[in-house]
Design a protein around this motif. Structure first.
Motif, short mmCIF file in Angstrom:
data_model
loop_
_atom_site.label_atom_id
_atom_site.label_comp_id
_atom_site.label_asym_id
_atom_site.label_seq_id
_atom_site.Cartn_x
_atom_site.Cartn_y
_atom_site.Cartn_z
N ILE A 240 0.87 -1.18 0.00
CA ILE A 240 0.00 0.00 0.00
C ILE A 240 0.90 1.22 0.00
CG2 ILE A 240 -1.69 1.36 1.29
CD1 ILE A 240 -2.76 -1.23 2.48
N GLU A 241 0.66 2.10 -0.94
CA GLU A 241 1.36 3.38 -0.96
C GLU A 241 0.42 4.43 -0.36
OE1 GLU A 241 3.04 4.53 -4.74
OE2 GLU A 241 3.51 2.44 -5.21
N VAL A 242 0.89 5.11 0.67
CA VAL A 242 0.14 6.23 1.24
C VAL A 242 0.57 7.44 0.43
CG1 VAL A 242 -0.32 7.59 3.30
CG2 VAL A 242 0.17 5.12 3.51
N LYS A 243 -0.40 8.08 -0.22
CA LYS A 243 -0.11 9.18 -1.14
C LYS A 243 -0.66 10.49 -0.60
CE LYS A 243 0.76 7.35 -5.26
NZ LYS A 243 2.07 7.42 -5.90
N ASP B 273 -11.99 2.00 -7.35
CA ASP B 273 -11.83 3.16 -6.48
C ASP B 273 -12.94 3.14 -5.43
OD1 ASP B 273 -9.83 3.81 -8.23
OD2 ASP B 273 -10.79 5.61 -9.01
N TYR B 274 -12.53 3.20 -4.18
CA TYR B 274 -13.47 3.13 -3.06
C TYR B 274 -13.11 4.20 -2.05
CZ TYR B 274 -14.17 -1.33 -5.32
OH TYR B 274 -14.40 -2.29 -6.28
N ARG B 275 -13.93 4.35 -1.06
CA ARG B 275 -13.66 5.23 0.08
C ARG B 275 -13.82 4.41 1.35
NH1 ARG B 275 -12.15 10.56 -1.04
NH2 ARG B 275 -12.81 11.07 -3.14
N GLY C 204 -13.84 8.34 4.57
CA GLY C 204 -13.78 9.24 3.43
C GLY C 204 -12.49 9.15 2.66
N THR C 205 -11.44 8.56 3.25
CA THR C 205 -10.16 8.43 2.56
C THR C 205 -10.34 7.58 1.30
OG1 THR C 205 -8.90 8.63 4.61
CG2 THR C 205 -7.78 7.60 2.75
N LEU C 206 -9.82 8.06 0.19
CA LEU C 206 -9.86 7.34 -1.08
C LEU C 206 -8.91 6.15 -1.05
CD1 LEU C 206 -10.76 7.15 -4.11
CD2 LEU C 206 -8.85 8.70 -4.61
N VAL C 207 -9.37 5.01 -1.54
CA VAL C 207 -8.57 3.79 -1.64
C VAL C 207 -8.70 3.28 -3.07
CG1 VAL C 207 -8.20 1.44 -0.80
CG2 VAL C 207 -8.99 3.22 0.79
N LYS C 208 -7.59 3.27 -3.80
CA LYS C 208 -7.58 2.76 -5.17
C LYS C 208 -6.91 1.40 -5.15
CE LYS C 208 -7.56 7.16 -7.57
NZ LYS C 208 -7.24 7.74 -8.87
N ILE C 209 -7.63 0.39 -5.61
CA ILE C 209 -7.09 -0.96 -5.63
C ILE C 209 -6.83 -1.35 -7.07
CG2 ILE C 209 -7.47 -3.38 -5.00
CD1 ILE C 209 -9.54 -2.36 -2.93
#
Length: 180
Positions: free
Chosen positions: A34-37, A71-73, A174-179
């Motif tokens: 996981i990259e925290v961006k 793309d999820y939150r 609310g944080t965006l998570v792109k898988i």
């Protein structure tokens, strides 16, 4: 199960307004990290994650053990999870629902429920044929050695307990998570 979903849906109606819009997570299922961006910049990397036993890709149905691309939150945080901590994603997305409707995995009523939830920043139904309860979680009391050897989840992204504790300092509903 339905009772839990109803409670979750009611408690976290406005999740998108809570998170820092610049901070997001890129889950690289091939590299198992996981990259925290922050914007386009990677500020931290979490290595040695585990994903679903079925790999990653298009989730076809509940129980397929696939970690879904998309793309999820973060929709909710379960602090008392059997997996230490659970960051529930707003899966299924509208895109997931459109694909499932086209493939006749879900009906139009279910599709509309998912779309409605997203339009009003609610948690989508978690009890559809697409499954639910997809998120990022720790190990809880599970064996760390198993985590290091193979992918073991039912479609979630798993971290060690230390990693999930650290991640909890960085993300919020609310944080965006792109898988990918």
């Amino acid at each position: 199960m339905m009772r839990i979903c109803s409670i979750v849906c009611c408690m976290f109606l406005a999740f998108s307004a809570v998170a820092d819009d610049d901070l997001w997570l890129l889950v690289d299922t091939k590299a198992r990290k996981i990259e925290v961006k922050k914007g386009d910049k990677t500020v931290e990397t979490i290595d040695k994650i585990a994903i679903g036993r079925g790999g990653a890709g298009v989730k076809n149905h509940r129980g397929d053990n696939i970690t879904p691309f998309g793309d999820y939150r973060i929709g909710w945080v379960g602090e008392k999870s059997m997996f230490k901590r659970f960051f529930g994603l707003n899966y299924p997305s509208v895109q997931d629902a459109e694909n499932a409707l086209r493939r006749k995995v879900i009906d139009e009523y279910t599709y509309n429920r998912i779309v409605y939830a997203h339009q009003f920043h609610q948690i989508p139904p978690q009890n559809t044929p697409l499954g639910g309860q997809i998120g990022i979680h720790g190990l809880g009391s599970a064996d760390k050695r198993v985590h290091e050897v193979f992918d073991w989840t039912h479609g979630c992204i798993a971290l060690t307990n230390t990693q999930i504790d650290h991640l909890s300092q960085l993300v919020s509903p609310g944080t965006l998570v792109k898988i990918k």
